[in-house]
Enzyme design. Structure first.
Site, PDB file in Angstrom:
ATOM      1  CD  GLU A 266      42.623  28.827  26.854  1.00 12.42           C
ATOM      2  OE1 GLU A 266      42.608  30.035  26.545  1.00 12.42           O
ATOM      3  OE2 GLU A 266      42.814  27.766  26.179  1.00 12.42           O
ATOM      4  CB  CYS A 300      40.701  36.694  30.930  1.00 15.07           C
ATOM      5  SG  CYS A 300      39.140  35.691  30.024  1.00 15.07           S
TER       6      CYS A 300
HETATM    7  P1  NAD Z   1      45.435  32.359  39.876  1.00 15.77           P
HETATM    8  O1  NAD Z   1      46.458  31.820  38.850  1.00 15.77           O
HETATM    9  O2  NAD Z   1      46.115  33.058  41.051  1.00 15.77           O
HETATM   10  O3  NAD Z   1      44.468  31.146  40.129  1.00 15.77           O
HETATM   11  C1  NAD Z   1      43.914  30.485  39.328  1.00 15.77           C
HETATM   12  C2  NAD Z   1      43.822  28.826  39.761  1.00 15.77           C
HETATM   13  O4  NAD Z   1      45.312  28.278  39.962  1.00 15.77           O
HETATM   14  C3  NAD Z   1      43.164  28.907  41.321  1.00 15.77           C
HETATM   15  O5  NAD Z   1      42.428  27.628  41.193  1.00 15.77           O
HETATM   16  C4  NAD Z   1      44.486  28.778  42.237  1.00 15.77           C
HETATM   17  O6  NAD Z   1      44.065  28.081  43.200  1.00 15.77           O
HETATM   18  C5  NAD Z   1      45.657  27.943  41.098  1.00 15.77           C
HETATM   19  N1  NAD Z   1      46.773  28.178  41.564  1.00 15.77           N
HETATM   20  C6  NAD Z   1      47.287  29.410  42.182  1.00 15.77           C
HETATM   21  N2  NAD Z   1      48.613  29.076  42.380  1.00 15.77           N
HETATM   22  C7  NAD Z   1      48.863  28.015  42.077  1.00 15.77           C
HETATM   23  C8  NAD Z   1      49.978  27.178  42.078  1.00 15.77           C
HETATM   24  N3  NAD Z   1      51.298  27.632  42.401  1.00 15.77           N
HETATM   25  N4  NAD Z   1      50.242  25.960  41.455  1.00 15.77           N
HETATM   26  C9  NAD Z   1      48.813  25.375  40.963  1.00 15.77           C
HETATM   27  N5  NAD Z   1      47.653  26.206  41.109  1.00 15.77           N
HETATM   28  C10 NAD Z   1      47.915  27.249  41.689  1.00 15.77           C
HETATM   29  O7  NAD Z   1      44.572  33.431  39.004  1.00 15.77           O
HETATM   30  P2  NAD Z   1      43.503  34.263  39.867  1.00 15.77           P
HETATM   31  O8  NAD Z   1      44.211  35.568  40.148  1.00 15.77           O
HETATM   32  O9  NAD Z   1      42.726  33.642  40.881  1.00 15.77           O
HETATM   33  O10 NAD Z   1      42.466  34.341  38.687  1.00 15.77           O
HETATM   34  C11 NAD Z   1      42.557  35.617  37.620  1.00 15.77           C
HETATM   35  C12 NAD Z   1      43.390  35.445  36.767  1.00 15.77           C
HETATM   36  O11 NAD Z   1      42.816  34.531  35.651  1.00 15.77           O
HETATM   37  C13 NAD Z   1      43.516  36.697  35.595  1.00 15.77           C
HETATM   38  O12 NAD Z   1      44.637  36.799  35.114  1.00 15.77           O
HETATM   39  C14 NAD Z   1      42.523  36.348  34.582  1.00 15.77           C
HETATM   40  O13 NAD Z   1      42.910  37.079  33.166  1.00 15.77           O
HETATM   41  C15 NAD Z   1      42.584  34.906  34.517  1.00 15.77           C
HETATM   42  N6  NAD Z   1      41.562  34.247  33.731  1.00 15.77           N
HETATM   43  C16 NAD Z   1      41.814  33.770  32.393  1.00 15.77           C
HETATM   44  C17 NAD Z   1      40.550  33.195  31.712  1.00 15.77           C
HETATM   45  C18 NAD Z   1      40.782  32.861  30.338  1.00 15.77           C
HETATM   46  O14 NAD Z   1      40.265  32.003  29.825  1.00 15.77           O
HETATM   47  N7  NAD Z   1      41.974  33.213  29.567  1.00 15.77           N
HETATM   48  C19 NAD Z   1      39.578  33.243  32.206  1.00 15.77           C
HETATM   49  C20 NAD Z   1      39.345  33.483  33.723  1.00 15.77           C
HETATM   50  C21 NAD Z   1      40.471  34.044  34.224  1.00 15.77           C
END
Ligand code: NAD
Length: 537
Positions: A266, A300
């Site tokens: 997601e 998102c």
């Molecule tokens: P992110 O991808 O940086 O982090 C999300 C999660 O992934 C966190 O727990 C983070 O610690 C982990 N993570 C980061 N790097 C990682 C790696 N290399 N390996 C494994 N895990 C890792 O996202 P963010 O910037 O914190 O959050 C915002 C993003 O999330 C936006 O793009 C938003 O649109 C998206 N989002 C999507 C939804 C949906 O349902 N489609 C809902 C909420 C947020």
């Protein structure tokens, strides 16, 4: 778990000092290295401090989840549903506390935080009774005295990695159905909201969930999150459910692909809203303001591209700017009426401030240049600590083309692009003109255009005469393209993500019957004109 004094932010509450939760026990509470969760409305307020998990903690969590799986999957599904109902009851009881914690930890307005906890409660209510409905099928056989059945089976250990902007609702969307289906969980919550994760986890503990069924390992993405992803290659995880950025989602998808697993991804969005020339402009402006600036654009499903018919564009933009001038920005812990609070974390604020660079050299005209709020430039009505909070003003660009980086890049902040179009066809091309496909909206009263929009939009979710945001616990949530791999959260659809089908053949004929070969033939009486092609043997 300990509650500590919080000298820098005493008026917000005390500091939670937590540990990983593995096999029903706390681990790492006394670790020398911990990361802090700071209140983005006031960085002097330490909401919590947590240890940073690595491969050891992740492996221990996976082992605990594997052992617990052998017991939990055999608990009858309706009984698992009863546990989920207790989780819902605890969340309901603690709704106000958890909502206030969300507001403190990520700066979400209280009304929205309460809505988010309600979404988790609704999810528990929905899945409580799904435990009595985890239906399989009976299927007719082509052979006599043979029965065919299908069963849903759990997958095993499910790793959940979640973003911080919905620190309660999104984990609920994943963890509740996964457990209901008989799986066990290893959860790596966002580093932006570990204290909220603790409060959410606590609901499962208080509901009496058996040890090892849910395990939580705290930490950052590149370290702890990566350790979870590495565990897929070591065969410790059967399913990953990830909510976060498209870039990290793609990496996780690659690892799952080489292990022949289907993750739930997601991801981000650059969500379009079309406003046609027959739209109720007052309604559309209200919807666009909320979609673009609500939650500081940190959903998102936030609005990215506002695609407006040129006949009404000037009037729309003028009215939109008038409404934008009325936004109230501030610290939501002490002001219930703010429109949006701070950026959730410094990296989001930096990205937001840098997004203006994308406008250089394009035809985009900046009508509102969002910047960091300081004591010197605070807008009217601002109610927060400008020096210690991550507050920004909103942005608005006009004259943007769908091919511009501005229109193609998710910013995750309070900014929106106006794209002017001359026809519905042009509007649809722009609405489908990014690599994302999460949410979308149209404002029109024309039934033909509504129908075409429904049929032609490529996003996973669409609104007609409403905002791009919003979800309900019993509707499928998810997107396509860079917004996700087509799996869905919520409602009955998510059950497919956490179960695999098992089919059973029961043969009571007393002989070895073979499908296709021992099937009774029906004589159609038709002459076989090709009979002479082969000898009868
Ligand atoms: P992110 O991808 O940086 O982090 C999300 C999660 O992934 C966190 O727990 C983070 O610690 C982990 N993570 C980061 N790097 C990682 C790696 N290399 N390996 C494994 N895990 C890792 O996202 P963010 O910037 O914190 O959050 C915002 C993003 O999330 C936006 O793009 C938003 O649109 C998206 N989002 C999507 C939804 C949906 O349902 N489609 C809902 C909420 C947020």
């Amino acid at each position: 778990m300990r509650i500590k004094e919080n000298p820098g932010g005493a008026r917000y509450g005390k500091t939670l000092s937590g540990g990983h939760y593995i096999n029903g026990k706390w681990m790492g509470e006394d670790a020398s290295e911990k990361f802090q969760s700071l209140n983005p409305s006031n960085l002097d307020d330490v909401v919590g401090e947590f240890p940073i998990g690595g491969a050891n903690e992740v492996d221990a969590a996976c082992k605990a989840a594997r052992d617990a799986f052998m017991k939990w999957k055999n608990v009858p599904a309706p009984v698992r549903g009863e546990v989920i109902s207790k989780v819902g009851a605890v969340l309901r009881e603690q709704k106000e506390m958890i909502s206030r914690l969300i507001t403190r930890e990520i700066g979400k307005p209280l009304r929205e935080a309460r809505g988010e906890v309600q979404e988790a409660i609704d999810t528990a209510a929905f899945f409580q009774s799904e435990g009595r409905r985890l239906y399989g099928q009976t299927v007719p056989s082509e052979l006599r005295n043979k029965q065919l059945e299908t069963f849903r089976r759990p997958l095993g250990v499910c790793a959940m990695i979640t973003a911080g902007n919905f620190p309660c609702a999104v984990p609920a969307w994943k963890i509740i159905p996964a457990l209901l289906c008989g799986n066990t969980v290893v959860w790596k919550p966002s580093e932006d909201a570990p204290a909220t994760a603790y409060a959410f986890l606590n609901a499962f503990r208080q509901a009496g969930l058996m040890d090892g069924v849910i395990n939580v390992v705290y930490g950052h993405g590149p370290t702890t999150g990566q350790a979870v992803v590495d565990a897929i290659d070591r065969g410790l995880i059967n399913k990953v459910s990830f909510t976060g950025s498209s870039q990290i989602g793609m990496k996780i998808g690659e690892v799952c692909g080489r292990n022949l697993q289907v993750p739930s991804l997601e991801l981000g969005g650059k969500n379009p809203m079309i406003v046609m020339d027959d739209a109720d402009l007052g309604l559309a402006v209200t919807g666009a303001i909320w979609s673009a600036y609500g939650t500081g654009g940190q959903r998102c499903t936030s609005l990215g591209n506002l695609i407006i018919h040129e006949k009404v564009a000037d009037e729309f933009v003028e009215r939109f700017q008038q409404e934008a001038a009325k936004l109230v920005i501030g610290d939501p812990s002490f002001n219930e009426d703010i429109t949006y609070g701070p950026m959730i974390a410094e990296r989001f604020m930096e990205r937001y401030l840098q997004h203006h660079d994308m406008a250089a050299g394009t035809g985009a005209k900046c009508l509102l240049k969002g910047e960091r709020i300081t004591a010197d430039n605070a807008p009217a009505g601002f109610c927060g600590n400008a020096e210690r909070g991550l507050f920004v003003t909103p942005s608005l660009y006009d004259g943007v083309s769908i091919g511009d980086d501005l229109a193609q890049t998710e910013v995750f902040g309070p900014t929106v692009n106006v794209i002017r179009v001359a026809s519905f066809d042009e509007a649809m091309a722009a609405a489908n003109g990014t690599k994302y496909g999460l949410s979308s909206a149209i404002y029109t009263d024309n039934p033909q255009l509504r129908l075409r929009f429904k049929n032609e939009i490529t996003a996973g979710m669409s609104s007609i005469n409403n905002s791009t945001t919003g979800a309900e616990a019993h509707l499928p949530f998810g997107g396509n393209g860079w917004s996700g791999n087509g799996t869905r959260e919520s409602g009955i659809w998510v059950i497919d993500a956490y179960t695999k089908w098992h089919c059973i053949n029961i043969d009571d004929s007393g002989g070895l019957q073979l499908a296709q070969m021992d099937v009774e033939e029906v004589d159609t009486g038709a002459a076989d004109s090709l009979a002479d092609l082969v000898t009868s043997g």
